[in-house]
Design a protein around this motif. Structure first.
Motif, PDB file in Angstrom:
ATOM      1  N   ASN A 261       5.787  13.824   0.346  1.00  0.00           N
ATOM      2  CA  ASN A 261       5.574  12.767  -0.636  1.00  0.00           C
ATOM      3  C   ASN A 261       6.869  12.533  -1.398  1.00  0.00           C
ATOM      4  O   ASN A 261       7.483  13.485  -1.891  1.00  0.00           O
ATOM      5  CB  ASN A 261       4.462  13.162  -1.606  1.00  0.00           C
ATOM      6  CG  ASN A 261       3.091  13.079  -0.957  1.00  0.00           C
ATOM      7  OD1 ASN A 261       2.745  12.050  -0.381  1.00  0.00           O
ATOM      8  ND2 ASN A 261       2.327  14.156  -1.026  1.00  0.00           N
TER       9      ASN A 261
ATOM     10  N   ILE B 243      -0.630  11.364   7.102  1.00  0.00           N
ATOM     11  CA  ILE B 243      -0.121  10.223   6.341  1.00  0.00           C
ATOM     12  C   ILE B 243      -1.249   9.215   6.176  1.00  0.00           C
ATOM     13  O   ILE B 243      -1.806   8.748   7.176  1.00  0.00           O
ATOM     14  CB  ILE B 243       1.068   9.568   7.069  1.00  0.00           C
ATOM     15  CG1 ILE B 243       2.222  10.564   7.191  1.00  0.00           C
ATOM     16  CG2 ILE B 243       1.505   8.294   6.360  1.00  0.00           C
ATOM     17  CD1 ILE B 243       3.444  10.023   7.921  1.00  0.00           C
TER      18      ILE B 243
ATOM     19  N   HIS C  80       5.657   4.890  -4.498  1.00  0.00           N
ATOM     20  CA  HIS C  80       5.286   6.175  -3.920  1.00  0.00           C
ATOM     21  C   HIS C  80       5.127   6.025  -2.400  1.00  0.00           C
ATOM     22  O   HIS C  80       4.535   5.069  -1.917  1.00  0.00           O
ATOM     23  CB  HIS C  80       3.970   6.656  -4.525  1.00  0.00           C
ATOM     24  CG  HIS C  80       3.642   8.039  -4.100  1.00  0.00           C
ATOM     25  ND1 HIS C  80       4.379   9.134  -4.490  1.00  0.00           N
ATOM     26  CD2 HIS C  80       2.686   8.515  -3.271  1.00  0.00           C
ATOM     27  CE1 HIS C  80       3.888  10.230  -3.940  1.00  0.00           C
ATOM     28  NE2 HIS C  80       2.845   9.873  -3.191  1.00  0.00           N
ATOM     29  N   THR C  81       5.655   6.991  -1.674  1.00  0.00           N
ATOM     30  CA  THR C  81       5.507   6.923  -0.219  1.00  0.00           C
ATOM     31  C   THR C  81       5.755   8.297   0.403  1.00  0.00           C
ATOM     32  O   THR C  81       5.746   9.331  -0.295  1.00  0.00           O
ATOM     33  CB  THR C  81       6.433   5.846   0.393  1.00  0.00           C
ATOM     34  OG1 THR C  81       6.082   5.693   1.771  1.00  0.00           O
ATOM     35  CG2 THR C  81       7.910   6.212   0.264  1.00  0.00           C
ATOM     36  N   VAL C  82       6.010   8.292   1.704  1.00  0.00           N
ATOM     37  CA  VAL C  82       6.108   9.517   2.497  1.00  0.00           C
ATOM     38  C   VAL C  82       7.345   9.387   3.380  1.00  0.00           C
ATOM     39  O   VAL C  82       7.729   8.275   3.741  1.00  0.00           O
ATOM     40  CB  VAL C  82       4.819   9.665   3.343  1.00  0.00           C
ATOM     41  CG1 VAL C  82       4.985  10.661   4.457  1.00  0.00           C
ATOM     42  CG2 VAL C  82       3.630  10.026   2.460  1.00  0.00           C
TER      43      VAL C  82
ATOM     44  N   PRO D  88       6.795   1.250   1.705  1.00  0.00           N
ATOM     45  CA  PRO D  88       5.463   0.637   1.628  1.00  0.00           C
ATOM     46  C   PRO D  88       5.533  -0.857   1.977  1.00  0.00           C
ATOM     47  O   PRO D  88       6.505  -1.534   1.627  1.00  0.00           O
ATOM     48  CB  PRO D  88       5.070   0.831   0.150  1.00  0.00           C
ATOM     49  CG  PRO D  88       5.877   2.007  -0.308  1.00  0.00           C
ATOM     50  CD  PRO D  88       7.179   1.906   0.445  1.00  0.00           C
TER      51      PRO D  88
ATOM     52  N   ASP E  86       0.852  -1.194   0.000  1.00  0.00           N
ATOM     53  CA  ASP E  86       0.000   0.000   0.000  1.00  0.00           C
ATOM     54  C   ASP E  86       0.890   1.248   0.000  1.00  0.00           C
ATOM     55  O   ASP E  86       1.715   1.411   0.907  1.00  0.00           O
ATOM     56  CB  ASP E  86      -0.877   0.027   1.255  1.00  0.00           C
ATOM     57  CG  ASP E  86      -1.757  -1.208   1.410  1.00  0.00           C
ATOM     58  OD1 ASP E  86      -2.433  -1.585   0.435  1.00  0.00           O
ATOM     59  OD2 ASP E  86      -1.763  -1.793   2.514  1.00  0.00           O
ATOM     60  N   ALA E  87       0.711   2.111  -0.987  1.00  0.00           N
ATOM     61  CA  ALA E  87       1.497   3.355  -1.026  1.00  0.00           C
ATOM     62  C   ALA E  87       1.053   4.300   0.092  1.00  0.00           C
ATOM     63  O   ALA E  87      -0.143   4.392   0.400  1.00  0.00           O
ATOM     64  CB  ALA E  87       1.318   4.033  -2.382  1.00  0.00           C
ATOM     65  N   PHE E  88       2.020   4.967   0.698  1.00  0.00           N
ATOM     66  CA  PHE E  88       1.701   6.039   1.662  1.00  0.00           C
ATOM     67  C   PHE E  88       1.598   7.359   0.896  1.00  0.00           C
ATOM     68  O   PHE E  88       2.307   7.571  -0.095  1.00  0.00           O
ATOM     69  CB  PHE E  88       2.818   6.176   2.700  1.00  0.00           C
ATOM     70  CG  PHE E  88       2.874   5.047   3.688  1.00  0.00           C
ATOM     71  CD1 PHE E  88       1.961   4.953   4.725  1.00  0.00           C
ATOM     72  CD2 PHE E  88       3.869   4.079   3.591  1.00  0.00           C
ATOM     73  CE1 PHE E  88       2.040   3.905   5.641  1.00  0.00           C
ATOM     74  CE2 PHE E  88       3.951   3.038   4.493  1.00  0.00           C
ATOM     75  CZ  PHE E  88       3.026   2.951   5.530  1.00  0.00           C
ATOM     76  N   GLU E  89       0.751   8.241   1.408  1.00  0.00           N
ATOM     77  CA  GLU E  89       0.659   9.554   0.770  1.00  0.00           C
ATOM     78  C   GLU E  89       0.195  10.592   1.792  1.00  0.00           C
ATOM     79  O   GLU E  89      -0.583  10.292   2.687  1.00  0.00           O
ATOM     80  CB  GLU E  89      -0.352   9.492  -0.401  1.00  0.00           C
ATOM     81  CG  GLU E  89      -0.393  10.774  -1.197  1.00  0.00           C
ATOM     82  CD  GLU E  89      -0.842  10.555  -2.641  1.00  0.00           C
ATOM     83  OE1 GLU E  89      -0.692   9.410  -3.154  1.00  0.00           O
ATOM     84  OE2 GLU E  89      -1.345  11.506  -3.247  1.00  0.00           O
TER      85      GLU E  89
END
Lengths: 364, 364, 364, 364
Positions: free
Chosen positions: B314, A269, B306-308, B104, A260-263
């Protein structure tokens, strides 16, 4: 510690047999100051009460809870909360062959080998009635969780292979199967009626969604949040499997999809998908926690079955009397209870995870 | 009790991080008098060692175990057995973005929220290397179990959706995927090679069969034998689901099929089928115990994700370095270890279940 | 685990407040097959019952025990034994200043600071009535111990500075102070009468002798047999000190005297003295186990005392009502109970200490 | 849980034998974010190190501690802290009769009966060296406590019957007996020299004062703060008694004297006396906590002693080698350590005692 206790900061100990004098639970370590009355608990117990539809046993169990300790002037005191439900339906009767015969699919044989004897009346300690203590304790934990913004909501996900396909909040409490999908509920009722005509029984799957749990809850190794939930759910009598998030489906997925991508969204978050079911590495990730428990068909059926008795003789039995053709709907509140207890316990544990939390607490 | 300890009569406590000085385990309550040397443990550790095929990380981990206490003159003494594996590959390096970015599918974010900091080197405590302590402890419990006639045997049941269809004992140790079916193993290798080309990863299912456990083992309520196995298995890093016997399939069955009939055969009580997976009502029923764990795809993949990061920004990351495209084969021995610990602990508990056992023991 | 549970193999959990609905205990892990009825427990409870002499409160506490679970057909079943005593004397009354004032020598202030509230009726959870659950559980453990040849016998060793000088077995139950020395008992009664005239209270020492425990019982480190006995005894409300064997006197002795010589007598290893009190290095040495608990004077006295209330005001209080001028005689059975639980638990633990014991048990 | 673990929120597990490869401790549940280096621990270990005066064994034990896990970038991470001390002095030698003879006053016989075998080298697990793990863990807990304003300070109260009569802070660390009274220390040294001439040994009493603990710490029933301290102290090898506050003297007092009056002073609730030793009903009362442990004379003496060997033969032995004529001075830091662990654990527990604390914590 012996095996009728669950939980760390909050420890619950259940006791009682199906046809004994009473059943109950002692909840130790519960914090002081929660407004609590018997009605708070009774509404949970009433959800597991039998006799509410043709799909549950007609046994008249009053199941009125009594608070025996730990509450004073309408609030918890921090000392053990003892709750008891008297067994009304405790008339002595002839149990016939059941008393000495090991029912297929039941714990009878295991109990006998373990303890050298067993309370055969209604399954004794292995009865579904053992869950009364769990539900009562869960009601209290769920009440505390609500004050922290956490909601625990379970429902029937499937009966046999009839599966909920839409989610209509509110519908769960309108049909006797606790399915949040009126069409699936209708179909499942037809399936169950056919089972009953065959003197047979059915199983199903319960799903539980827990919202509002912040990220950071759970212990890294053996007491992972999902590991404790798995223990909690499999400890319910008829459960034969448990899943977190995508569960067994995840084993067929690939990393690029399952991760699962974090955003950052609105300064917070968040995850853009929830394959994890809200738990990563045993610790909550801030998303909804989603777990499922697979329930086997009720083992008590009135068909003739082949088995063995205590004398080591091959015998056939028919199990008569009041038995649910499916335990799934009544187990929904038990799943909620076990999740509430587990989450509540883990959230208390988190409060001592950091030196700065401790210094802040004791700063004066 | 804090969350790095598992077990009741026998308690294991693991410690250590992926790139710390060492990892290990303390086994307390293990009985005195078992013949034990480092080689007994090393053979288990070698089964989880990386670098054994192209499907496992090439990291050179010596993973040589040292017995630090609890063994004297070649036998266990009854006092805590302390085992340690030094991390050889502990060079300080630049972890770059990983140090401040939440990968992720990993526990990074949860750890950070829980503890306010984290050891980012190789996942720290949430690394698969944490299982070294489990495997070492499991090796010892499995040795004791063998002396009691109990065997614990796990294998890869599926990789992605490629499933073992035949069971060839002995084949498990001949292919790099630990599948007891040479054809399935070949197909699964092709699938994994495709995953690796895509910079992707895969999951799978591990099944464990435990033979020789007598009926009567396990506790009736929260410490049901299957509930403790469920906790034990879900506490392994990547596990997202667990099943006992028919598991989720049981939820679709009916009682007349799912109930296993008992029958006297050669003077012994046996079941003619084993839908229960050897456990009824949380207590062993004398049949083979069969459990499964669903393993998610390895979260570390070298695709862009993609993440944080810790600053709430981001970001995109690619995770380079040594990563298993699938952890299932190396987790097989971990599943065996956790089952061995759980069963061993429960079998010890049973020895005090009856007054007549106790009187017999103390009769002199 | 929360703090109302004690014991490992056998775990007891007590609950209840002095003036709540009821008090009780759940005993989990107790082995199956002990013959047990309510009378077995009642004889122990009757020994702690008030109103038996002018030296104990006149409160009419029926204290009739009810077995709610865990016993079937006259024998323990191995499942939790739940015991309850209803509080008869539970009339609502005006507690006046007591409700908001911290009584000197009592736990009132600590409870208030800990929980932010307290059940002030008769001391709530900190009342001596909390020991009802302990005594009930102790009665059952003592019954099992007797079947193993172990006897637990406590008595008043001193009241104030009047000390038992002779030991007349049988005399203990003939005087209201539980002293096994009729002359000392007479002198102590005179001392207590003087205390009562002064509206004052007294303390004393209880000694407990446990015979028949074989060598080898207890755990080497934190759960040393004497360490668990120390916890067990200091956990009784008014206890301020505990000794094993020569206790504090040993600190003034020298090794050549304090060491007990071992000697073979009639083919058995015995000690020729017993300075150790039957425990060496935390493990029983085969000799009589001898422990003592120091009991402080009853804090409830009817003299005027200076204290503070919940509003932070300096106030004076007189505590009226029914109070024992000395709690020692009634605490004798509580000391016995706690010793019986601790020893019984440790003896069960020993059964899994050796691989050869385990192999013998599972040999078939 | 097996018996080498102590503590609830913070759990310590010690391992290791006197002459094994190493000794150590795993501290689980310790909060993240405490600044910690090996020197913080080493200063505590150095206080129990032998060879510092003629009153302690001359054995050269380096006792250098190594942090193996749980600390990263100079701070605790919240995961298990593993600490190890290698045994340098581990040369294989001929233990002669000791290997098969039960030394009087030692745990040899108990271990042999319990486990059927024992590590006879230097007492194995029952050696005073087992306390290394306790002291290391205690150092870390004491460091956290200091950040909360809590100080733990122990000292020798008496050697034989020579008792500290004045309290000179600072003097404790200036004499080899850890007595805070230079005159008493001088007298005690003369007494010990006489003991040594007689090939004999001495005991004594250690007192520990803990300042800064707020009111409200400790659990009401079995885990009373003083009950856990009693377990903690009696679990130290040579301890035969423990007292809280006035201890055994309280048993001779009367309520009107023994009760400590509360009074408002400068807006705070204080007690005008401290007979209670800072604990009432098992919960801290805000005053200094004062406890004492009685230490028996060192059992290893070089006088001829009568005993029995593993063959059941009467034999005489002289125990040669390095032995402390008194263990009291070296045990002072062990008492401090055990008190620090117990208090620290209880203070963490308190943080979840009230619903309003929990709501405040999770309010965002």
């Amino acid at each position: 510690m012996a095996g009728s206790t669950f939980g760390n900061r909050i420890s619950i100990t259940t006791w009682g047999e199906s046809h004994g004098a009473a059943l109950g639970v002692v909840i130790d370590g519960f914090p002081a100051g929660l407004k609590l009355c018997e009605e708070d608990i009774q509404v949970y117990l009433d959800r597991r009460k039998p006799g509410q539809s043709k799909f549950t046993t007609a046994r008249a169990e009053g199941d009125k809870v009594e608070i025996l300790s730990g509450v004073f002037e309408g609030h918890t005191t921090g000392t053990p909360i003892s709750l008891m439900v008297r067994n009304l339906d405790q008339h002595s009767k002839d149990y016939g062959d059941i008393a000495t015969t090991f029912r297929p699919g039941h714990a009878d044989y295991g109990f006998y080998e373990k303890f050298g004897r067993r309370d055969y009346r209604g399954g004794g300690r292995s009865s579904g009635r053992e869950t009364i203590g769990r539900v009562a304790a869960g009601a209290i934990c769920a009440k505390l969780l609500r004050e922290l913004g956490v909601e625990v909501f379970a429902y029937t996900k499937s009966i046999g292979d009839i599966r909920v396909s839409e989610f209509e909040l509110g519908e769960r409490d309108l049909n006797p199967l606790a399915m949040p999908d009126s069409l699936a509920a209708k179909e499942a009722q037809e399936y169950l009626e056919a089972c009953m005509l065959n003197k047979d029984s059915a199983g199903g799957v319960i799903e539980c969604v827990i919202t509002g749990v912040p990220a950071g809850i759970g212990e890294p190794v053996f007491d992972k949040l999902d590991a404790k939930i798995a223990q909690a759910l499999v400890s319910i009598g008829a459960v034969k499997g448990v899943e977190i998030g995508d569960g067994f489906e995840a084993s067929k997925s690939v990393g690029s999809i399952n991760n699962d991508a974090f955003e950052m969204i609105d300064g917070r978050i968040v995850k853009t998908t929830n394959h994890s079911g809200g738990i990563l590495g045993g610790i909550s990730d801030g998303d909804d926690i989603i777990v499922r428990a697979a329930i086997k068909p009720t083992p008590s059926i009135s068909q003739m079955q082949h088995t063995v008795n205590e004398n080591g003789e091959n015998v056939d039995i028919e199990i008569h009397g009041r038995h649910d053709p499916v335990v799934v709907p009544r187990a929904v509140v038990v799943v909620e209870a076990m999740c509430a207890i587990t989450i509540c316990d883990a959230m208390l544990s988190h409060m001592t995870d950091r030196v700065d939390y401790i210094k802040e607490f004791y700063k004066n």
